[in-house]
Design a protein around this motif. Sequence first.
Motif, short mmCIF file in Angstrom:
data_model
loop_
_atom_site.label_atom_id
_atom_site.label_comp_id
_atom_site.label_asym_id
_atom_site.label_seq_id
_atom_site.Cartn_x
_atom_site.Cartn_y
_atom_site.Cartn_z
N VAL A 40 -77.82 6.59 17.72
CA VAL A 40 -77.18 7.55 16.81
C VAL A 40 -76.40 8.58 17.62
O VAL A 40 -75.23 8.85 17.35
N ASP A 41 -77.04 9.15 18.63
CA ASP A 41 -76.39 10.18 19.45
C ASP A 41 -75.14 9.64 20.15
O ASP A 41 -74.12 10.32 20.21
N GLN A 42 -75.22 8.41 20.68
CA GLN A 42 -74.06 7.82 21.36
C GLN A 42 -72.90 7.60 20.38
O GLN A 42 -71.75 7.90 20.69
N PHE A 43 -73.22 7.08 19.20
CA PHE A 43 -72.16 6.85 18.21
C PHE A 43 -71.53 8.18 17.79
O PHE A 43 -70.31 8.29 17.69
N LEU A 44 -72.36 9.18 17.55
CA LEU A 44 -71.83 10.47 17.10
C LEU A 44 -71.02 11.16 18.19
O LEU A 44 -70.06 11.87 17.89
N GLN A 45 -71.37 10.93 19.44
CA GLN A 45 -70.55 11.48 20.53
C GLN A 45 -69.17 10.84 20.52
O GLN A 45 -68.16 11.53 20.68
N ARG A 46 -69.12 9.52 20.35
CA ARG A 46 -67.83 8.84 20.24
C ARG A 46 -67.05 9.35 19.04
O ARG A 46 -65.84 9.56 19.11
N ALA A 47 -67.74 9.57 17.92
CA ALA A 47 -67.09 10.08 16.72
C ALA A 47 -66.56 11.48 16.95
O ALA A 47 -65.45 11.82 16.51
N ARG A 48 -67.34 12.29 17.65
CA ARG A 48 -66.91 13.68 17.94
C ARG A 48 -65.59 13.66 18.71
O ARG A 48 -64.66 14.39 18.38
N VAL A 49 -65.50 12.82 19.73
CA VAL A 49 -64.27 12.73 20.52
C VAL A 49 -63.12 12.23 19.63
O VAL A 49 -62.02 12.77 19.66
N SER A 50 -63.37 11.22 18.83
CA SER A 50 -62.33 10.66 17.96
C SER A 50 -61.83 11.67 16.94
O SER A 50 -60.65 11.66 16.59
#
Length: 194
Positions: free
Chosen positions: A28-38
Amino acid sequence: MALDIHRQIPASFERVQRSEYGYNAKQVDQFLQRARVSLETPEQAAEPINSSDVRAVSFDPVKGGYSAAVVDAALDRLEDAFARRERDELIAASGEEAWLREIGKLSGILRGRLHRPDGERFRRPAKRKARSYNTADVDRLCHELVSYLEHDKPLSVDSVRRAVFRPAVGPEGYEEAQVDAFLDRVVELMAAID
């Protein structure tokens, strides 16, 4: 145009009891980090994420993980934020008419299936013992969707996201994968409109 992801996603999520299953926190944290950058700096995203990526993401179940209900609610808000941005970008690049054409095209595809007779909207599973969705439950939601699309009856995108159908077995019900794929497109349309 940067969006504030902090309004969409909390810094951390509630966890379930150690003996219960929740979402894998690391995933979850890894996906949300990618989402944050996007969302915040899309030009720096190595693997850009869009609204359909958010809608399709899944996480492994682990004991003591993040609460699925809390993460799902945050993902819904995140998907809506991406959908708004995608709509705004399309309008800025091609004009409102292009956006309306895209919405109209998707709406037309969905309406074609919605106007099929009850019990005939989706495929029936080929295997006799395959899990399927209760046809009456799915057809009831389809009637609500017609009212939403054609008669402006209020219906929230979250009620479609959270739709639950009673189970059926094999050809007694609709094929789950086809219904799920259709509802994903409905959510895509509703998120773009609202």
